[in-house]
Design a protein around this motif. Structure first.
Motif, PDB file in Angstrom:
ATOM      1  N   LYS A 192      49.044  12.599  28.913  1.00  0.00           N
ATOM      2  CA  LYS A 192      48.959  11.378  28.458  1.00  0.00           C
ATOM      3  C   LYS A 192      49.113  10.157  29.611  1.00  0.00           C
ATOM      4  CE  LYS A 192      50.180  11.692  23.530  1.00  0.00           C
ATOM      5  NZ  LYS A 192      51.105  11.358  22.583  1.00  0.00           N
ATOM      6  N   LEU A 193      48.181   9.087  29.175  1.00  0.00           N
ATOM      7  CA  LEU A 193      48.338   8.002  29.943  1.00  0.00           C
ATOM      8  C   LEU A 193      49.452   7.289  29.545  1.00  0.00           C
ATOM      9  CD1 LEU A 193      47.157   5.773  31.899  1.00  0.00           C
ATOM     10  CD2 LEU A 193      45.761   4.888  30.117  1.00  0.00           C
ATOM     11  N   ALA A 194      50.395   6.846  30.407  1.00  0.00           N
ATOM     12  CA  ALA A 194      51.370   6.110  30.265  1.00  0.00           C
ATOM     13  C   ALA A 194      51.069   4.687  30.319  1.00  0.00           C
ATOM     14  CB  ALA A 194      52.864   6.537  30.969  1.00  0.00           C
ATOM     15  N   ILE A 195      51.417   3.738  29.584  1.00  0.00           N
ATOM     16  CA  ILE A 195      51.180   2.425  29.622  1.00  0.00           C
ATOM     17  C   ILE A 195      52.392   1.468  29.516  1.00  0.00           C
ATOM     18  CG2 ILE A 195      49.897   0.299  29.090  1.00  0.00           C
ATOM     19  CD1 ILE A 195      47.661   2.218  28.005  1.00  0.00           C
ATOM     20  N   LYS A 203      45.557   3.992  19.882  1.00  0.00           N
ATOM     21  CA  LYS A 203      45.690   4.734  21.123  1.00  0.00           C
ATOM     22  C   LYS A 203      46.895   5.481  20.947  1.00  0.00           C
ATOM     23  CE  LYS A 203      42.138   3.558  23.043  1.00  0.00           C
ATOM     24  NZ  LYS A 203      40.991   4.559  23.264  1.00  0.00           N
ATOM     25  N   SER A 227      46.871   9.211  22.012  1.00  0.00           N
ATOM     26  CA  SER A 227      46.334   9.489  23.341  1.00  0.00           C
ATOM     27  C   SER A 227      47.175   8.820  24.370  1.00  0.00           C
ATOM     28  CB  SER A 227      44.936   8.943  23.461  1.00  0.00           C
ATOM     29  OG  SER A 227      44.837   7.693  23.230  1.00  0.00           O
ATOM     30  N   SER A 228      48.112   7.917  24.383  1.00  0.00           N
ATOM     31  CA  SER A 228      48.689   7.211  25.229  1.00  0.00           C
ATOM     32  C   SER A 228      50.285   7.020  24.896  1.00  0.00           C
ATOM     33  CB  SER A 228      48.216   5.872  25.565  1.00  0.00           C
ATOM     34  OG  SER A 228      46.797   5.987  26.017  1.00  0.00           O
ATOM     35  N   ASP A 229      51.087   7.076  25.957  1.00  0.00           N
ATOM     36  CA  ASP A 229      52.425   6.600  25.423  1.00  0.00           C
ATOM     37  C   ASP A 229      52.714   5.353  26.205  1.00  0.00           C
ATOM     38  OD1 ASP A 229      53.147   9.204  24.366  1.00  0.00           O
ATOM     39  OD2 ASP A 229      53.735  10.048  26.396  1.00  0.00           O
ATOM     40  N   HIS A 253      55.133  11.761  33.714  1.00  0.00           N
ATOM     41  CA  HIS A 253      53.601  11.103  33.557  1.00  0.00           C
ATOM     42  C   HIS A 253      52.963  11.122  34.975  1.00  0.00           C
ATOM     43  CE1 HIS A 253      53.623   9.841  29.289  1.00  0.00           C
ATOM     44  NE2 HIS A 253      54.791   9.621  29.520  1.00  0.00           N
ATOM     45  N   LYS A 286      49.635   9.913  35.111  1.00  0.00           N
ATOM     46  CA  LYS A 286      48.840   8.594  35.054  1.00  0.00           C
ATOM     47  C   LYS A 286      49.418   7.499  34.491  1.00  0.00           C
ATOM     48  CE  LYS A 286      44.441  10.934  34.869  1.00  0.00           C
ATOM     49  NZ  LYS A 286      43.044  11.220  34.174  1.00  0.00           N
ATOM     50  N   ASN A 330      41.112  -1.976  26.380  1.00  0.00           N
ATOM     51  CA  ASN A 330      40.535  -0.586  26.144  1.00  0.00           C
ATOM     52  C   ASN A 330      39.424  -0.391  27.300  1.00  0.00           C
ATOM     53  OD1 ASN A 330      40.722   2.000  25.079  1.00  0.00           O
ATOM     54  ND2 ASN A 330      38.510   1.701  24.184  1.00  0.00           N
ATOM     55  N   LEU A 333      41.096  -0.471  30.752  1.00  0.00           N
ATOM     56  CA  LEU A 333      41.484   0.632  31.116  1.00  0.00           C
ATOM     57  C   LEU A 333      40.801   1.889  31.420  1.00  0.00           C
ATOM     58  CD1 LEU A 333      44.618   0.844  28.349  1.00  0.00           C
ATOM     59  CD2 LEU A 333      44.719   0.408  30.944  1.00  0.00           C
TER      60      LEU A 333
END
Length: 221
Positions: free
Chosen positions: A8-11, A109, A112-114, A160, A162, A210, A213
């Protein structure tokens, strides 16, 4: 045994000036906290904060008291400064709310993302604020001071591959660069000089988050 990194993408989000537009309140709080030492000290403290946005308030308190006011750093002095600071900002921050575009992004999201918080705000205080704003549920983990943002990111990197860090200060950019993660500058009224000095990915409104990203991720693929 090494942990398997999550795909998962980490933001990672900074808080002040990013999640909510509280950057001006924090800046004024430095003036308000130290003006009792003399009006000139209030202005100097405010300027020092603006040159060190993103760092823990306690690092700034200690520097201002020792290097600028030439005072001994006593626990009592730090507690007084902390109380003045919180008294000034608490009621103002309570009235502020995240962008509806950001909330929509979190909702859309979350599978699909953390999402993470990395801030110079003290750990207990940022947890309290996020709970009051009813947005704690969106974040996998929240990191505040006294640990540094570099330490926060290194911890997140353990799980992570990413990672993208969204911040608003030079301190945020340096932490991202030092740890080798992508960075997006959230534009606000206090980082005009930074955006002119450095060539960075920038975003003015979370309405376009979005798309931004996707653009960054597509460059890596």
């Amino acid at each position: 045994m090494l942990k398997k990194k999550i795909k998962k993408l980490a933001i990672i989000f900074d808080f002040d000036g990013v999640i909510i537009n509280s950057h001006k309140v924090k800046t004024q709080a430095f003036y308000n906290t130290f003006k009792s030492y003399g009006k000139n000290f209030g202005f100097i403290a405010k300027k020092f904060h603006l040159n060190n946005i993103g760092k823990s308030r306690y690092i700034k308190f200690k520097y201002i008291l020792k290097k600028i006011y030439k005072s001994r750093i006593l626990k009592e002095s730090l507690l007084i400064a902390d109380k003045k600071f919180d008294n000034f900002i608490d009621s103002k921050i309570k009235k502020m709310h995240p962008s509806r575009y950001l909330i929509d992004f979190f909702k859309n999201k979350k599978n699909s993302s953390d999402f993470y918080i990395s801030t110079g705000t003290p750990q207990t205080k940022i947890m309290k604020i996020l709970n009051e704003k009813k947005i704690m549920k969106y974040f996998k983990k929240v990191y505040g001071s006294p640990r540094s943002k570099i330490a926060h990111i290194k911890e997140i990197k353990k799980n992570h591959n990413k990672i993208i860090f969204i911040g608003d200060s030079l301190e945020d950019f340096k932490a991202a660069k030092k740890t080798g993660v992508k960075f997006i500058l959230k534009l606000n009224s206090e980082n005009y000089l930074l955006r002119k000095r450095l060539s960075l990915e920038k975003i003015n409104s979370f309405k376009y988050l979005n798309n931004r990203l996707n653009k960054i991720i597509s460059k890596d693929n």
